[in-house]
Design an enzyme around this catalytic site. Structure first.
Site, PDB file in Angstrom:
ATOM      1  CG  ASP A  84       7.484   3.320   4.656  1.00  0.00           C
ATOM      2  OD1 ASP A  84       7.109   2.063   4.361  1.00  0.00           O
ATOM      3  OD2 ASP A  84       7.249   4.237   3.993  1.00  0.00           O
TER       4      ASP A  84
HETATM    5  N1  URA Z   1       2.470   5.452   3.664  1.00  0.00           N
HETATM    6  C1  URA Z   1       4.063   5.568   3.476  1.00  0.00           C
HETATM    7  O1  URA Z   1       4.332   5.997   2.597  1.00  0.00           O
HETATM    8  N2  URA Z   1       4.452   4.819   4.772  1.00  0.00           N
HETATM    9  C2  URA Z   1       4.144   4.280   5.663  1.00  0.00           C
HETATM   10  O2  URA Z   1       4.533   3.665   6.580  1.00  0.00           O
HETATM   11  C3  URA Z   1       2.889   3.993   5.899  1.00  0.00           C
HETATM   12  C4  URA Z   1       1.811   4.859   4.638  1.00  0.00           C
END
Ligand code: URA
Length: 226
Positions: free
Chosen positions: A102
């Site tokens: 993310d």
């Molecule tokens: N899980 C999440 O919620 N975000 C990420 O970036 C990776 C794993």
């Protein structure tokens, strides 16, 4: 590697277009000699661009993704590709991230233009371990960790329950998780399901890859994964 036309090789590695190469032929040498023609047949190892060996083909990159960068080629705002040489955006086949982190997450991010390997590494069957350092808004309990670790939780809009994973409580608001699958926003959704919120997420390992030796925003080339 088989011989191919110089202009085709240079353009598919993103240095310039075939047309542009006619103007930039003086930047290229073949076996140490100035390139003669854009359409001459060459092998990758024979060619230098401005005196430097060409970028690897296929390309494997390990990036320490900083928070604030998006794993996309065209979203508004800062992109992980902004941290890499611009020409890599023009490579064919395209350079892609192996899965995603993310925008607000940091840590290990692999990129490659090897489509088959990308498929293999991102397939749900790959079972590759991903280790996350998680900071939570509310204190986490041993009971929370046990519930997540046991697997079986059904996240909203999903049809399959979560697999078991490892969850270690390392501080009042801090856990380390080892996941063996990769679902959309998985860590955040797991903690949201227990009424908590992830406020910081760092991936410290993806399979055998770590970024301990890289500052946020730094990258290094890797040997191809066969
Ligand atoms: N899980 C999440 O919620 N975000 C990420 O970036 C990776 C794993």
């Amino acid at each position: 590697m088989p011989a191919e036309r110089l202009d085709k090789l240079i353009s598919r590695l993103g240095y310039c277009t075939r047309n542009e190469l006619r103007k930039h032929l003086d930047l290229v040498t073949v076996d140490g000699e100035p390139a003669k023609k854009a359409d001459q047949k060459v092998e990758h190892r024979q060619v230098r661009w401005e005196g430097e060996p060409l970028d690897p083909d296929p390309l494997w990159v390990l990036l320490h993704k900083p928070a604030g960068y998006t794993c996309s080629t065209k979203d508004p705002g800062e992109l992980v590709f902004d941290l890499l040489p611009e020409r890599w955006m023009f490579r064919r086949p395209q350079l892609s991230t192996v899965g995603r982190l993310d925008k607000d997450s940091s840590g290990v991010l692999l990129l490659t233009d090897d489509g088959q390997a990308l498929h293999r590494l991102t397939s749900p069957k790959s079972g590759i371990d991903k280790v996350y350092e998680v900071t939570l808004a509310l204190p986490a309990t041993a009971r929370d960790c046990e519930r997540l670790a046991a697997g079986g939780l059904m996240l909203e809009d999903e049809t399959k329950p979560l697999l078991p994973c490892e969850v270690e409580l390392v501080g009042e608001h801090n856990v380390i998780m080892v996941l063996h699958e990769g679902r959309y926003h998985q860590v955040k959704r797991m903690w949201a399901a227990l009424g908590n919120e992830v406020v910081r997420l760092h991936r410290s390992r993806f399979g055998k890859w770590r970024v301990d030796d890289l500052e946020p925003g730094e990258y290094k080339l890797l040997e191809p994964e066969i």
